[in-house]
Design a protein around this motif. Structure first.
Motif, PDB file in Angstrom:
ATOM      1  N   ALA A   1       0.895  -1.286   0.080  1.00  0.00           N
ATOM      2  CA  ALA A   1      -0.021   0.053  -0.155  1.00  0.00           C
ATOM      3  C   ALA A   1       0.895   1.188  -0.049  1.00  0.00           C
ATOM      4  N   ARG A   2       2.127   1.348   0.817  1.00  0.00           N
ATOM      5  CA  ARG A   2       2.808   2.597   0.816  1.00  0.00           C
ATOM      6  C   ARG A   2       3.546   2.671  -0.732  1.00  0.00           C
ATOM      7  N   ILE A   3       4.153   1.748  -1.204  1.00  0.00           N
ATOM      8  CA  ILE A   3       4.553   1.524  -2.446  1.00  0.00           C
ATOM      9  C   ILE A   3       3.578   2.112  -3.541  1.00  0.00           C
ATOM     10  N   GLU A   4       2.475   1.589  -3.407  1.00  0.00           N
ATOM     11  CA  GLU A   4       1.420   2.107  -4.388  1.00  0.00           C
ATOM     12  C   GLU A   4       1.009   3.525  -4.271  1.00  0.00           C
ATOM     13  N   ALA A   5       0.798   3.864  -2.801  1.00  0.00           N
ATOM     14  CA  ALA A   5       0.499   5.429  -2.877  1.00  0.00           C
ATOM     15  C   ALA A   5       1.408   6.202  -3.004  1.00  0.00           C
ATOM     16  N   LYS A   6       2.762   5.975  -2.524  1.00  0.00           N
ATOM     17  CA  LYS A   6       3.696   7.121  -2.775  1.00  0.00           C
ATOM     18  C   LYS A   6       5.071   6.638  -3.533  1.00  0.00           C
ATOM     19  N   GLY A   7       5.179   6.083  -4.488  1.00  0.00           N
ATOM     20  CA  GLY A   7       6.064   5.514  -5.033  1.00  0.00           C
ATOM     21  C   GLY A   7       6.398   5.859  -6.472  1.00  0.00           C
ATOM     22  N   PRO A   8       7.231   5.418  -7.117  1.00  0.00           N
ATOM     23  CA  PRO A   8       7.435   5.537  -8.671  1.00  0.00           C
ATOM     24  C   PRO A   8       6.675   4.467  -9.309  1.00  0.00           C
ATOM     25  N   VAL A   9       6.193   3.259  -8.357  1.00  0.00           N
ATOM     26  CA  VAL A   9       5.250   2.406  -8.980  1.00  0.00           C
ATOM     27  C   VAL A   9       4.115   2.960  -9.452  1.00  0.00           C
ATOM     28  N   ARG A  10       3.563   3.805  -8.511  1.00  0.00           N
ATOM     29  CA  ARG A  10       2.132   4.404  -8.589  1.00  0.00           C
ATOM     30  C   ARG A  10       2.499   5.453 -10.136  1.00  0.00           C
ATOM     31  N   GLU A  11       3.369   5.997 -10.091  1.00  0.00           N
ATOM     32  CA  GLU A  11       3.563   6.917 -11.167  1.00  0.00           C
ATOM     33  C   GLU A  11       3.482   6.400 -12.497  1.00  0.00           C
ATOM     34  N   ILE A  12       4.376   4.974 -12.582  1.00  0.00           N
ATOM     35  CA  ILE A  12       4.450   4.215 -13.711  1.00  0.00           C
ATOM     36  C   ILE A  12       3.060   3.898 -14.192  1.00  0.00           C
ATOM     37  N   LEU A  13       2.533   3.227 -12.896  1.00  0.00           N
ATOM     38  CA  LEU A  13       1.089   2.741 -13.312  1.00  0.00           C
ATOM     39  C   LEU A  13       0.134   3.800 -13.960  1.00  0.00           C
ATOM     40  N   ASN A  14       0.119   4.921 -13.326  1.00  0.00           N
ATOM     41  CA  ASN A  14      -0.769   6.182 -13.935  1.00  0.00           C
ATOM     42  C   ASN A  14      -0.194   6.420 -15.572  1.00  0.00           C
ATOM     43  N   ALA A  15       1.118   6.294 -15.836  1.00  0.00           N
ATOM     44  CA  ALA A  15       1.584   6.582 -17.094  1.00  0.00           C
ATOM     45  C   ALA A  15       1.128   5.417 -18.159  1.00  0.00           C
ATOM     46  N   LEU A  16       1.066   4.354 -17.570  1.00  0.00           N
ATOM     47  CA  LEU A  16       0.732   3.111 -18.322  1.00  0.00           C
ATOM     48  C   LEU A  16      -0.975   3.269 -18.825  1.00  0.00           C
ATOM     49  N   ARG A  17      -1.516   3.816 -17.817  1.00  0.00           N
ATOM     50  CA  ARG A  17      -2.838   4.028 -17.966  1.00  0.00           C
ATOM     51  C   ARG A  17      -3.218   5.066 -19.267  1.00  0.00           C
ATOM     52  N   ASP A  18      -2.519   6.095 -18.892  1.00  0.00           N
ATOM     53  CA  ASP A  18      -2.727   7.182 -20.023  1.00  0.00           C
ATOM     54  C   ASP A  18      -2.410   6.237 -21.089  1.00  0.00           C
ATOM     55  N   LEU A  19      -1.145   5.882 -21.106  1.00  0.00           N
ATOM     56  CA  LEU A  19      -0.906   5.285 -22.682  1.00  0.00           C
ATOM     57  C   LEU A  19      -1.760   4.235 -23.231  1.00  0.00           C
ATOM     58  N   ALA A  20      -2.495   3.491 -22.295  1.00  0.00           N
ATOM     59  CA  ALA A  20      -3.398   2.447 -22.638  1.00  0.00           C
ATOM     60  C   ALA A  20      -4.655   3.268 -23.443  1.00  0.00           C
ATOM     61  N   ARG A  21      -5.066   4.450 -22.993  1.00  0.00           N
ATOM     62  CA  ARG A  21      -6.229   5.189 -23.612  1.00  0.00           C
ATOM     63  C   ARG A  21      -5.775   5.302 -25.270  1.00  0.00           C
ATOM     64  N   MET A  22      -4.449   5.705 -25.293  1.00  0.00           N
ATOM     65  CA  MET A  22      -4.215   5.935 -26.709  1.00  0.00           C
ATOM     66  C   MET A  22      -3.740   4.563 -27.633  1.00  0.00           C
TER      67      MET A  22
END
Length: 164
Positions: free
Chosen positions: A129-150
C-alpha cells in the motif's frame, strides 16, 4: 511313666541275680538298695520335669519371637506398600507435569507461528500500500493507464494483468 519303667528295669535285673545267687530272696540290703534307687529315680524324674518345664518356657519364648518376627514382617510389608503407593503417586504427578509442560510449549509455538504469519502478511500488505500510494510504481502505473487510452494493445495487456 519313665520312673516306673526304670524301676521295673532295675527290678528285672536284680531279681534274677538274687534268685540265681542262691539266696532265699530279697535281703534287707536289697530292699534298702531298691528304696535308695527309687528315691534317686524320683529325684531324676523331678529334674526331668523341671527340664521339661524349661523346654516349655523356651518353646513359649520361641513362639513369642516368631510372633514378633511375623509382626515385624507385616509392618515391613505395609511400609513397602506405602512407599510403593507414594512412588506411584510421584510418577503420576511427573506424568501430569510433563503433559502440562508439553501442552504449554505446543500452545506457545503455535501462537508464535500464527502471530508471525499474521504480522508478515500485514507487513506485506502495508508495504504494498505504501509503495502504491507514494512511489514510482504508482507514477508508472498512471503513465501506463494514460498510454492505454491511446494504444489498444497496452490496454489489453493491462486488463490481462488486472491493472485497469
Amino acid at each position: 511313666m519313665k520312673r516306673n519303667l526304670a524301676f521295673f528295669a532295675l527290678a528285672f535285673f536284680l531279681v534274677p541275680h538274687c534268685v540265681l545267687g542262691g539266696e532265699d530272696g530279697f535281703t534287707k540290703q536289697d530292699r534298702e538298695l531298691l528304696l535308695t534307687l527309687r528315691v534317686k529315680l524320683e529325684e531324676v524324674d523331678k529334674r526331668f520335669e523341671q527340664i521339661d518345664k524349661r523346654f516349655e518356657q523356651v518353646d513359649k519364648r520361641f513362639e513369642q519371637v516368631d510372633k514378633r518376627f511375623a509382626e515385624l514382617r507385616e509392618d515391613m510389608n505395609k511400609r513397602f506398600e506405602q512407599v510403593d503407593k507414594r512412588f506411584e503417586q510421584l510418577m503420576n504427578f511427573l506424568w501430569i507435569l510433563t503433559a502440562i509442560f508439553t501442552t504449554i510449549m505446543g500452545a506457545v509455538i503455535g501462537f508464535a507461528y500464527w502471530d508471525r504469519r499474521t504480522i508478515i502478511r500485514k507487513a506485506i500488505d502495508e508495504s504494498a500500500a505504501r509503495i502504491e500510494a507514494k512511489g514510482p510504481v504508482r507514477e508508472i502505473l498512471n503513465a501506463l493507464r494514460d498510454l492505454a487510452r491511446m494504444n489498444p494493445d497496452v490496454m489489453k495487456v493491462l486488463r490481462d494483468h488486472h491493472l485497469l
